[in-house]
Write a protein that holds these residues in place. Structure first.
Motif, PDB file in Angstrom:
ATOM      1  N   LEU A 176      32.897  -5.269  32.003  1.00  0.00           N
ATOM      2  CA  LEU A 176      32.436  -6.265  32.970  1.00  0.00           C
ATOM      3  C   LEU A 176      33.333  -6.322  34.197  1.00  0.00           C
ATOM      4  O   LEU A 176      32.867  -6.649  35.296  1.00  0.00           O
ATOM      5  CB  LEU A 176      32.370  -7.634  32.301  1.00  0.00           C
ATOM      6  CG  LEU A 176      31.307  -7.814  31.214  1.00  0.00           C
ATOM      7  CD1 LEU A 176      31.185  -9.269  30.834  1.00  0.00           C
ATOM      8  CD2 LEU A 176      29.963  -7.279  31.663  1.00  0.00           C
ATOM      9  N   LEU A 177      34.618  -6.031  34.043  1.00  0.00           N
ATOM     10  CA  LEU A 177      35.507  -6.010  35.208  1.00  0.00           C
ATOM     11  C   LEU A 177      35.046  -4.979  36.229  1.00  0.00           C
ATOM     12  O   LEU A 177      35.191  -5.176  37.448  1.00  0.00           O
ATOM     13  CB  LEU A 177      36.941  -5.709  34.762  1.00  0.00           C
ATOM     14  CG  LEU A 177      37.706  -6.855  34.107  1.00  0.00           C
ATOM     15  CD1 LEU A 177      39.064  -6.361  33.608  1.00  0.00           C
ATOM     16  CD2 LEU A 177      37.884  -8.013  35.077  1.00  0.00           C
ATOM     17  N   ALA A 178      34.479  -3.863  35.731  1.00  0.00           N
ATOM     18  CA  ALA A 178      33.999  -2.823  36.644  1.00  0.00           C
ATOM     19  C   ALA A 178      32.594  -3.129  37.164  1.00  0.00           C
ATOM     20  O   ALA A 178      32.297  -2.922  38.345  1.00  0.00           O
ATOM     21  CB  ALA A 178      34.018  -1.467  35.934  1.00  0.00           C
ATOM     22  N   LEU A 179      31.730  -3.649  36.298  1.00  0.00           N
ATOM     23  CA  LEU A 179      30.332  -3.844  36.688  1.00  0.00           C
ATOM     24  C   LEU A 179      30.116  -5.087  37.547  1.00  0.00           C
ATOM     25  O   LEU A 179      29.126  -5.160  38.281  1.00  0.00           O
ATOM     26  CB  LEU A 179      29.450  -3.932  35.435  1.00  0.00           C
ATOM     27  CG  LEU A 179      29.351  -2.659  34.587  1.00  0.00           C
ATOM     28  CD1 LEU A 179      28.505  -2.916  33.351  1.00  0.00           C
ATOM     29  CD2 LEU A 179      28.763  -1.510  35.400  1.00  0.00           C
ATOM     30  N   ARG A 180      31.015  -6.075  37.461  1.00  0.00           N
ATOM     31  CA  ARG A 180      30.781  -7.308  38.208  1.00  0.00           C
ATOM     32  C   ARG A 180      30.903  -7.123  39.719  1.00  0.00           C
ATOM     33  O   ARG A 180      30.494  -8.002  40.493  1.00  0.00           O
ATOM     34  CB  ARG A 180      31.771  -8.383  37.758  1.00  0.00           C
ATOM     35  CG  ARG A 180      33.208  -8.140  38.186  1.00  0.00           C
ATOM     36  CD  ARG A 180      34.119  -9.261  37.741  1.00  0.00           C
ATOM     37  NE  ARG A 180      35.496  -9.052  38.220  1.00  0.00           N
ATOM     38  CZ  ARG A 180      36.482  -9.916  38.002  1.00  0.00           C
ATOM     39  NH1 ARG A 180      36.245 -11.019  37.310  1.00  0.00           N
ATOM     40  NH2 ARG A 180      37.687  -9.670  38.484  1.00  0.00           N
ATOM     41  N   GLU A 181      31.456  -5.980  40.159  1.00  0.00           N
ATOM     42  CA  GLU A 181      31.580  -5.700  41.584  1.00  0.00           C
ATOM     43  C   GLU A 181      30.371  -4.962  42.144  1.00  0.00           C
ATOM     44  O   GLU A 181      30.339  -4.654  43.342  1.00  0.00           O
ATOM     45  CB  GLU A 181      32.844  -4.863  41.853  1.00  0.00           C
ATOM     46  CG  GLU A 181      34.127  -5.472  41.294  1.00  0.00           C
ATOM     47  CD  GLU A 181      34.446  -6.823  41.909  1.00  0.00           C
ATOM     48  OE1 GLU A 181      34.025  -7.048  43.062  1.00  0.00           O
ATOM     49  OE2 GLU A 181      35.096  -7.648  41.245  1.00  0.00           O
ATOM     50  N   GLU A 182      29.376  -4.670  41.303  1.00  0.00           N
ATOM     51  CA  GLU A 182      28.203  -3.946  41.779  1.00  0.00           C
ATOM     52  C   GLU A 182      27.335  -4.835  42.668  1.00  0.00           C
ATOM     53  O   GLU A 182      27.377  -6.066  42.597  1.00  0.00           O
ATOM     54  CB  GLU A 182      27.385  -3.440  40.587  1.00  0.00           C
ATOM     55  CG  GLU A 182      28.125  -2.445  39.697  1.00  0.00           C
ATOM     56  CD  GLU A 182      28.366  -1.117  40.391  1.00  0.00           C
ATOM     57  OE1 GLU A 182      27.609  -0.799  41.335  1.00  0.00           O
ATOM     58  OE2 GLU A 182      29.310  -0.404  39.999  1.00  0.00           O
ATOM     59  N   ASP A 183      26.516  -4.174  43.482  1.00  0.00           N
ATOM     60  CA  ASP A 183      25.684  -4.911  44.444  1.00  0.00           C
ATOM     61  C   ASP A 183      24.626  -5.753  43.742  1.00  0.00           C
ATOM     62  O   ASP A 183      24.285  -6.849  44.222  1.00  0.00           O
ATOM     63  CB  ASP A 183      25.008  -3.929  45.409  1.00  0.00           C
ATOM     64  CG  ASP A 183      26.016  -3.248  46.326  1.00  0.00           C
ATOM     65  OD1 ASP A 183      27.124  -3.804  46.488  1.00  0.00           O
ATOM     66  OD2 ASP A 183      25.696  -2.165  46.864  1.00  0.00           O
ATOM     67  N   TYR A 184      24.083  -5.267  42.643  1.00  0.00           N
ATOM     68  CA  TYR A 184      23.013  -6.031  41.991  1.00  0.00           C
ATOM     69  C   TYR A 184      23.550  -7.322  41.377  1.00  0.00           C
ATOM     70  O   TYR A 184      22.802  -8.294  41.210  1.00  0.00           O
ATOM     71  CB  TYR A 184      22.301  -5.184  40.941  1.00  0.00           C
ATOM     72  CG  TYR A 184      23.149  -4.732  39.773  1.00  0.00           C
ATOM     73  CD1 TYR A 184      23.334  -5.550  38.663  1.00  0.00           C
ATOM     74  CD2 TYR A 184      23.750  -3.481  39.784  1.00  0.00           C
ATOM     75  CE1 TYR A 184      24.096  -5.135  37.590  1.00  0.00           C
ATOM     76  CE2 TYR A 184      24.519  -3.054  38.713  1.00  0.00           C
ATOM     77  CZ  TYR A 184      24.683  -3.880  37.627  1.00  0.00           C
ATOM     78  OH  TYR A 184      25.450  -3.461  36.559  1.00  0.00           O
ATOM     79  N   VAL A 185      24.844  -7.356  41.039  1.00  0.00           N
ATOM     80  CA  VAL A 185      25.444  -8.602  40.556  1.00  0.00           C
ATOM     81  C   VAL A 185      25.548  -9.610  41.697  1.00  0.00           C
ATOM     82  O   VAL A 185      25.238 -10.802  41.529  1.00  0.00           O
ATOM     83  CB  VAL A 185      26.824  -8.330  39.931  1.00  0.00           C
ATOM     84  CG1 VAL A 185      27.493  -9.632  39.507  1.00  0.00           C
ATOM     85  CG2 VAL A 185      26.699  -7.395  38.754  1.00  0.00           C
ATOM     86  N   LEU A 186      25.956  -9.148  42.866  1.00  0.00           N
ATOM     87  CA  LEU A 186      26.020 -10.023  44.041  1.00  0.00           C
ATOM     88  C   LEU A 186      24.637 -10.543  44.400  1.00  0.00           C
ATOM     89  O   LEU A 186      24.470 -11.721  44.745  1.00  0.00           O
ATOM     90  CB  LEU A 186      26.635  -9.271  45.215  1.00  0.00           C
ATOM     91  CG  LEU A 186      26.733 -10.039  46.543  1.00  0.00           C
ATOM     92  CD1 LEU A 186      27.589 -11.293  46.371  1.00  0.00           C
ATOM     93  CD2 LEU A 186      27.295  -9.136  47.641  1.00  0.00           C
ATOM     94  N   ALA A 187      23.624  -9.672  44.303  1.00  0.00           N
ATOM     95  CA  ALA A 187      22.256 -10.106  44.598  1.00  0.00           C
ATOM     96  C   ALA A 187      21.796 -11.179  43.618  1.00  0.00           C
ATOM     97  O   ALA A 187      21.152 -12.158  44.011  1.00  0.00           O
ATOM     98  CB  ALA A 187      21.313  -8.906  44.556  1.00  0.00           C
ATOM     99  N   ALA A 188      22.132 -11.016  42.352  1.00  0.00           N
ATOM    100  CA  ALA A 188      21.752 -12.029  41.359  1.00  0.00           C
ATOM    101  C   ALA A 188      22.463 -13.340  41.618  1.00  0.00           C
ATOM    102  O   ALA A 188      21.875 -14.426  41.451  1.00  0.00           O
ATOM    103  CB  ALA A 188      22.070 -11.512  39.959  1.00  0.00           C
TER     104      ALA A 188
END
Length: 393
Positions: A278-290
């Motif tokens: 999650l430390l790596a995936l939380r910086e993805e754009d789709y997380v920001l969009a959500a």
């Protein structure tokens, strides 16, 4: 530079060769039948097709499904009741099933036995009586039992002949059929892994997910707790936790106590793996969009982040279940886990703790065989599920 086609007049529309027909979402006219089948398949179907190609994992999955289905009707599958004693056949070795007698087909049968006592070693020796043919009975009436402790019954899949014996895996020091006790023990040994992994996954995903997604002081505290738990040797910690359970507890409470112990000690590795992902995936754009759309932490973690490494979770689960089965077996073997009247594979192996018993009666080690087969099957199944669910392949 000369060209054969004249340039269009200023302001004239450009010629194009794009079809003006309405776009058909279901159009597959440029695809073959096989390509169309793959194009329209769901994600689960694609995973199933990929999983089927892993033959060893497929066979392991079928084996585990049959095994877990069998624990639902273990009273029917076992030739004898769990507590039936055959005092005339103490430490009787396994019997061999035959089909032919004196060159004639008789069907499945065993030979009757005669016991002699060696006065020098006090060992019981059993000799097959070739004149005593005991045909096996199927879907027959035998020892009475209570199905799941609720319904009275006496039907069995296979039974010995009338006034005969059927000890396919031998008997123990009390004359109890080892095969029947192995079938009954599978219900406890196999379910304790499923219940334990459910408890472990709940802790690991929730605590690891919150630590990896939010970070901060909560992540710091969680990491220190995990480091402390992982620094303690497993076996002494098992022994300490098992020893604090009151001896007055009922077998059911002890069963759930052992399950909680195994689950509490197993969640740390999963929580750390979930946190790192999650430390790596939380910086993805789709997380920001959500986040901008107002999604909460639980929805982002459960709906968007965890599916991204589901293959890792599947592999972890299939490795943790046999680990819990081994943990229960070790605790019961050491006398600190489950206790009678509960029967598990670990409790059955306590009969073989003496070297003399192993030397004279090696069939008492047979409960070790299903433990080995189940652990190997879970490992092969985990490999197949991991490859099938890996989004990067």
């Amino acid at each position: 530079m000369k060209t054969d086609s004249p340039l269009p007049a200023p302001g004239a529309p450009l010629e194009h060769y794009i079809s003006s027909a309405p776009f058909d979402l279901q159009s597959v006219e440029a695809m073959t039948v096989e390509q169309s089948k793959v194009f329209q398949a769901s994600q689960l179907r694609l995973m199933w097709w990929k999983f089927r190609m892993h033959r060893l994992a497929l066979v392991s999955g079928i084996f585990l499904v049959v095994l877990y289905s069998g624990i639902l009707i273990c009273e029917f599958l076992a030739p004898y009741n769990l507590h039936t004693r055959n005092m005339d056949y103490i430490y009787s070795p396994p019997q061999q099933v035959h089909l032919f007698h004196n060159g004639e087909f008789v069907g499945p049968f065993v030979y009757g036995r005669q016991m002699t006592l060696d006065m020098d070693t006090l060992k019981r020796n059993y000799i097959d009586n070739q004149d005593d043919v005991q045909r096996l009975r199927f879907f027959c009436k035998g020892d009475s039992y209570r199905f799941w402790g609720l319904i009275e019954g006496d039907r069995h899949f296979v039974c010995p002949a009338e006034n005969g014996q059927l000890f396919l895996a031998g008997t123990d020091r009390l004359g109890r059929d080892v095969l029947s006790r192995m079938i009954y023990g599978a219900r406890i040994s196999l379910t304790i892994g499923l219940v334990g992994i459910s408890f472990s996954f709940l802790l690991g995903i929730v605590i690891g997910g919150l630590a990896g997604y939010h970070g901060g002081i909560f992540d710091l505290i969680v990491q220190r707790i995990i480091e402390v738990l992982q620094s303690i040797p497993s076996i002494p910690l098992w022994l300490a936790l098992a020893a604090i359970m009151p001896i007055t507890w009922s077998p059911i409470l002890i069963y759930f106590g052992i399950t909680v112990i195994l689950g509490v000690l197993d969640w740390t590795g999963l929580a750390r793996a979930v946190r790192s992902k999650l430390l790596a995936l939380r910086e993805e754009d789709y997380v920001l969009a959500a986040q901008l759309m107002g999604a909460g932490s639980s929805r982002i973690i459960g709906r968007h982040l965890i599916p991204g490494f589901m293959s890792h979770l599947i592999a972890t689960a299939t490795l943790s279940i046999p680990g819990m089965i081994l943990g229960e077996t070790a605790l019961s073997f050491l006398g600190l886990g489950l206790r009678a009247p509960i029967t598990s594979w670990g409790i059955l192996l306590t009969e073989a703790r003496s070297v003399n018993v192993i030397a004279f009666y090696p069939w008492l080690l047979l409960p070790m065989l299903p433990v080995i087969l189940v652990i190997m099957a879970f490992n092969f199944l985990g490999d197949g599920l991991r490859d099938a669910a890996d989004p990067y392949k």
